[in-house]
Design an enzyme around this catalytic site. Structure first.
Site, PDB file in Angstrom:
ATOM      1  CG  ASN A 203      -0.139   0.197   2.472  1.00  0.00           C
ATOM      2  OD1 ASN A 203       1.190  -0.143   2.661  1.00  0.00           O
ATOM      3  ND2 ASN A 203      -0.967   0.286   3.613  1.00  0.00           N
ATOM      4  CG  HIS A 235       1.719   5.071   3.014  1.00  0.00           C
ATOM      5  ND1 HIS A 235       0.963   4.157   2.691  1.00  0.00           N
ATOM      6  CD2 HIS A 235       2.284   4.863   4.123  1.00  0.00           C
ATOM      7  CE1 HIS A 235       0.715   3.236   3.744  1.00  0.00           C
ATOM      8  NE2 HIS A 235       1.213   3.883   4.547  1.00  0.00           N
ATOM      9  CG  HIS A 328       0.848   5.064  10.064  1.00  0.00           C
ATOM     10  ND1 HIS A 328       0.397   5.950   8.773  1.00  0.00           N
ATOM     11  CD2 HIS A 328       1.247   4.058   9.429  1.00  0.00           C
ATOM     12  CE1 HIS A 328       0.779   5.195   7.707  1.00  0.00           C
ATOM     13  NE2 HIS A 328       1.356   4.140   8.046  1.00  0.00           N
ATOM     14  CG  ASN A 329       3.361   0.488  11.664  1.00  0.00           C
ATOM     15  OD1 ASN A 329       1.887   0.769  12.145  1.00  0.00           O
ATOM     16  ND2 ASN A 329       3.367  -0.468  10.524  1.00  0.00           N
ATOM     17  CB  SER A 380      -5.667  11.984   1.631  1.00  0.00           C
ATOM     18  OG  SER A 380      -5.525  10.397   0.755  1.00  0.00           O
ATOM     19  CG  HIS A 399      -3.090   3.796   9.656  1.00  0.00           C
ATOM     20  ND1 HIS A 399      -4.162   3.123   9.828  1.00  0.00           N
ATOM     21  CD2 HIS A 399      -2.306   3.150   9.085  1.00  0.00           C
ATOM     22  CE1 HIS A 399      -3.780   1.863   9.106  1.00  0.00           C
ATOM     23  NE2 HIS A 399      -2.859   1.849   8.567  1.00  0.00           N
TER      24      HIS A 399
END
Length: 476
Positions: A203, A235, A328-329, A380, A399
């Site tokens: 992704n 991303h 986001h991790n 988004s 997220h």
């Protein structure tokens, strides 16, 4: 599995009494329709498993984009308090510090005009994509140590890729304290040595967008965003290096569970006390991988500016500024409610409110920018953190839209050729490394991002600032 009980319009809870091993409730932010979608996989069961972790505080939390993952569900949050509190690699995930970075161009979509397709093609050439693909920034062992220790700072200060404003507008300044390159295995180093500046697969993407709608004009102006403006959303994460760090420590902690006296309902939650040798080693390796990911997005941003320069000129590239970069991790040691806790955010984004001491001066009054990607064919969203996030979710929001279909299910339902035609009909130029990868990321594979964002707004966790519409996508 016990059924969630509705607490308010957008919060549901499975009480700790539902299972004898749960230490805290399992709590989900969702409306009724989203909760029904969440029930279709095992994410609620995984969330109850998270609620059994030693030292967990308040509740095991899930955002509306939650879906089944490894150990923790993706979209899961857990805060643990030392000395009993643990750190779990499954609570961070295999793509350590997968995250998003938003760049704002000095031109609008009308000025871009017919050069849009050329820009998307130039971005595809500038940012290598695909599983295992290397890039132009191969590092020596000493240089890799610098990246692992100092993250994006190393690329800016040693290689001149970007500037100090980029670092100021990156979560944690682009590097986590306590990074320990010595805890990163030779295999992880080997996998990452040539992958800086690369997108990866799945992704991951670089998306060209236009600001479609402004919801909060004053905050949009503070973020440097205006209607019609072209933006770039990046991303990507820590690539093979982060994946290997997770693999190494899942195995190590699994072997050590009995020695720590820990019993788990799912060995994918393998963990160790934060202050133990195993816990400290993982946090050092994870912080190093997080720095690598921030350096990776820094290098990609430099490549994006280079593509802009080649298509629209040097002035346009020089004026393409960073809005913010969020992870986001990760698992981070933070102060919440007077306690020093380890906050696991897996597929979840930090969202500190106005006035928080960790925010850059430029955003101290607005709150932290948060980016919620939809899918290739949908908007988004740019949000800012609100006080409710600290009160209800350890300063965290969702997220993304969150998967509705697995990758295999999406491939069964989507024709890549039809998808390309559909996106082209919407005015979206697409470059993808593979037809299979394109089908896996089709818009129908994801939940409705607008519905997901409405939940976090209604819960008081964040507030919408602008909506971004894709006009070009480069997929991994």
């Amino acid at each position: 599995m016990s059924e969630p009980v509705r607490i308010d319009d957008v919060v549901w809870e499975i009480p700790a009494s539902a299972r004898s091993d749960m230490r805290v409730p399992a709590r989900v932010f969702a409306d009724a329709e989203i909760l029904e979608a969440i029930r279709r996989d095992h994410s609620l069961e995984q969330l109850q498993n998270v609620a059994t972790l030693p030292g967990i505080l308040d509740a095991a939390l899930a955002m509306p984009d939650v879906h089944q993952g490894y150990g923790f569900p993706v979209g899961g949050i857990a805060a643990t308090e030392p000395p009993e509190g643990v750190v779990s690699p499954g609570g961070v995930g295999y793509d350590i510090n997968c995250g998003v970075r938003l760049l704002a161009a000095p031109f609008d979509d009308r000025e871009l005009g017919a050069r849009r397709e050329a820009l998307v093609h130039e971005l595809a050439r500038a940012v290598p994509s695909g599983a295992g693909r290397g890039g132009p920034l191969a590092l020596t062992d000493r240089e890799l140590d610098g990246v692992l220790a100092d993250g994006a700072r190393w690329l800016v200060r040693e290689r001149g890729l970007g500037d100090e404003e980029d670092l100021a507008r990156t979560e944690s300044g682009g590097a986590l304290g306590g990074a320990d390159p010595a805890q990163v295995s030779p295999r992880a180093r080997e996998r990452g040595a040539d992958q800086l500046g690369t997108m990866g697969s799945g992704n991951h993407f670089v998306e060209v967008q236009r600001v479609e709608r402004v919801h909060d004009p004053a905050t949009a102006a503070a973020l440097g965003l205006r209607r019609g403006q072209v933006t770039f959303l990046i991303h990507s994460g820590s690539r093979g290096l982060g994946h290997q760090v997770c693999t190494d420590f899942v195995r190590r902690m699994d072997r050590a569970l009995a020695g720590h006296g820990i019993t788990l309902p799912d060995r994918q939650l393998s963990c160790a006390p934060v202050g133990s040798a195993d816990g400290r080693a993982y946090l050092g390796a994870m912080a190093a991988a997080a720095g690598f990911a921030w350096a990776n997005r820094q290098a990609i941003a430099h490549a994006v500016r280079g593509a802009v320069a080649r298509v629209l000129g040097e002035d346009a590239a020089a004026g393409t500024r960073q809005v913010y970069d969020v992870a986001h991790n990760v698992a981070k040691l933070e102060d919440h409610g007077g306690r020093r806790v380890c906050v696991h955010r897996k597929g979840a984004t930090r969202a500190f409110p106005p006035g928080h001491c960790e925010l850059p001066e430029a955003y101290r009054e607005t709150g932290q920018p948060v980016f919620i990607p939809g899918s290739m064919g949908t908007s988004s969203e740019v949000l800012v953190g609100r006080p409710g996030a600290l009160q209800r979710s350890f300063g965290t929001v969702c997220h993304g839209a969150g998967r509705r279909l697995s990758r295999s299910a999406a491939k069964r339902q989507v024709s890549p050729a039809d998808l390309r035609r559909e996106l082209a009909a919407r005015g979206i130029v697409v470059r993808a490394g593979s037809a299979k990868g394109l089908a896996e990321e089709a818009p129908l594979a994801y939940k409705d991002v607008d519905a997901v964002v409405r939940v976090v707004e209604q819960a008081g966790l964040a507030a919408r600032v602008v909506s971004l519409r894709p006009i070009g996508v480069v997929k991994g």
